[in-house]
Motif scaffolding. Structure first.
Motif, PDB file in Angstrom:
ATOM      1  N   TRP A  43     -13.064   4.728   2.805  1.00 28.33           N
ATOM      2  CA  TRP A  43     -12.400   3.993   1.732  1.00 28.33           C
ATOM      3  C   TRP A  43     -13.373   3.787   0.588  1.00 28.33           C
ATOM      4  O   TRP A  43     -14.519   3.408   0.782  1.00 28.33           O
ATOM      5  CB  TRP A  43     -11.921   2.636   2.222  1.00 28.33           C
ATOM      6  CG  TRP A  43     -10.813   2.665   3.230  1.00 28.33           C
ATOM      7  CD1 TRP A  43     -10.400   3.727   3.990  1.00 28.33           C
ATOM      8  CD2 TRP A  43      -9.994   1.570   3.610  1.00 28.33           C
ATOM      9  NE1 TRP A  43      -9.382   3.348   4.812  1.00 28.33           N
ATOM     10  CE2 TRP A  43      -9.107   2.019   4.606  1.00 28.33           C
ATOM     11  CE3 TRP A  43      -9.925   0.253   3.218  1.00 28.33           C
ATOM     12  CZ2 TRP A  43      -8.162   1.205   5.195  1.00 28.33           C
ATOM     13  CZ3 TRP A  43      -8.987  -0.566   3.802  1.00 28.33           C
ATOM     14  CH2 TRP A  43      -8.105  -0.092   4.777  1.00 28.33           C
ATOM     15  N   ILE A  69      -8.869   3.842  -2.242  1.00 26.27           N
ATOM     16  CA  ILE A  69      -8.274   5.107  -1.820  1.00 26.27           C
ATOM     17  C   ILE A  69      -9.011   5.620  -0.595  1.00 26.27           C
ATOM     18  O   ILE A  69     -10.188   5.355  -0.406  1.00 26.27           O
ATOM     19  CB  ILE A  69      -8.298   6.176  -2.942  1.00 26.27           C
ATOM     20  CG1 ILE A  69      -9.715   6.400  -3.462  1.00 26.27           C
ATOM     21  CG2 ILE A  69      -7.355   5.796  -4.067  1.00 26.27           C
ATOM     22  CD1 ILE A  69      -9.842   7.557  -4.431  1.00 26.27           C
ATOM     23  N   LYS A  70      -8.273   6.338   0.238  1.00 27.31           N
ATOM     24  CA  LYS A  70      -8.865   6.924   1.435  1.00 27.31           C
ATOM     25  C   LYS A  70      -9.195   8.383   1.152  1.00 27.31           C
ATOM     26  O   LYS A  70      -8.325   9.168   0.782  1.00 27.31           O
ATOM     27  CB  LYS A  70      -7.912   6.825   2.620  1.00 27.31           C
ATOM     28  CG  LYS A  70      -8.538   7.331   3.901  1.00 27.31           C
ATOM     29  CD  LYS A  70      -7.619   7.113   5.085  1.00 27.31           C
ATOM     30  CE  LYS A  70      -8.309   7.596   6.350  1.00 27.31           C
ATOM     31  NZ  LYS A  70      -7.439   7.438   7.512  1.00 27.31           N
ATOM     32  N   CYS A 119       0.844  -1.192   0.000  1.00 28.07           N
ATOM     33  CA  CYS A 119       0.000   0.000   0.000  1.00 28.07           C
ATOM     34  C   CYS A 119       0.877   1.238   0.000  1.00 28.07           C
ATOM     35  O   CYS A 119       2.105   1.153   0.088  1.00 28.07           O
ATOM     36  CB  CYS A 119      -0.937   0.015   1.212  1.00 28.07           C
ATOM     37  SG  CYS A 119      -0.162   0.464   2.784  1.00 28.07           S
ATOM     38  N   ALA A 149      -3.615   4.486  -0.062  1.00 27.43           N
ATOM     39  CA  ALA A 149      -4.201   3.714  -1.162  1.00 27.43           C
ATOM     40  C   ALA A 149      -3.545   2.349  -1.278  1.00 27.43           C
ATOM     41  O   ALA A 149      -2.421   2.144  -0.821  1.00 27.43           O
ATOM     42  CB  ALA A 149      -4.023   4.468  -2.478  1.00 27.43           C
ATOM     43  N   LEU A 203      -8.679  -0.190  -7.179  1.00 29.45           N
ATOM     44  CA  LEU A 203      -7.813   0.593  -6.308  1.00 29.45           C
ATOM     45  C   LEU A 203      -8.663   1.084  -5.142  1.00 29.45           C
ATOM     46  O   LEU A 203      -9.778   1.567  -5.339  1.00 29.45           O
ATOM     47  CB  LEU A 203      -7.243   1.794  -7.076  1.00 29.45           C
ATOM     48  CG  LEU A 203      -6.340   2.738  -6.303  1.00 29.45           C
ATOM     49  CD1 LEU A 203      -5.028   2.045  -5.941  1.00 29.45           C
ATOM     50  CD2 LEU A 203      -6.058   3.987  -7.127  1.00 29.45           C
TER      51      LEU A 203
END
Length: 79
Positions: free
Chosen positions: A75, A46-47, A26, A35, A44
């Motif tokens: 997320w 992602i935050k 990550c 991510a 993918l």
């Protein structure tokens, strides 16, 4: 843009580093999760803010991440 190109661009940013989470490679920004690829969904993760997650899901360009049957509110899965 390919995943590799995005990875290299992000790693050029001060504070972004490669790490692991749940035994998966990550990216972290200043130690916090940013991510990672989720191979099971070919997506993918992602935050982002919970509001952004809701927006992306409602627009149909992202999906909720429910890995443990619990929604991760910050997320989002992006194909």
């Amino acid at each position: 843009m390919s995943y590799e190109q995005a990875l290299n661009a992000l790693l050029a940013i001060d504070g972004v580093e490669e790490s692991t989470m749940m035994k998966t490679p990550c990216l972290r920004y200043k130690g916090s999760f940013l991510a990672m690829m989720f191979e099971k969904e070919d997506a993918l993760i992602i935050k982002v803010s919970p509001e952004r997650v809701n927006e992306l899901v409602s627009r149909g360009v992202g999906g909720e991440f429910n890995f443990t049957k619990k929604r991760f509110k910050e997320w989002v899965l992006t194909p």
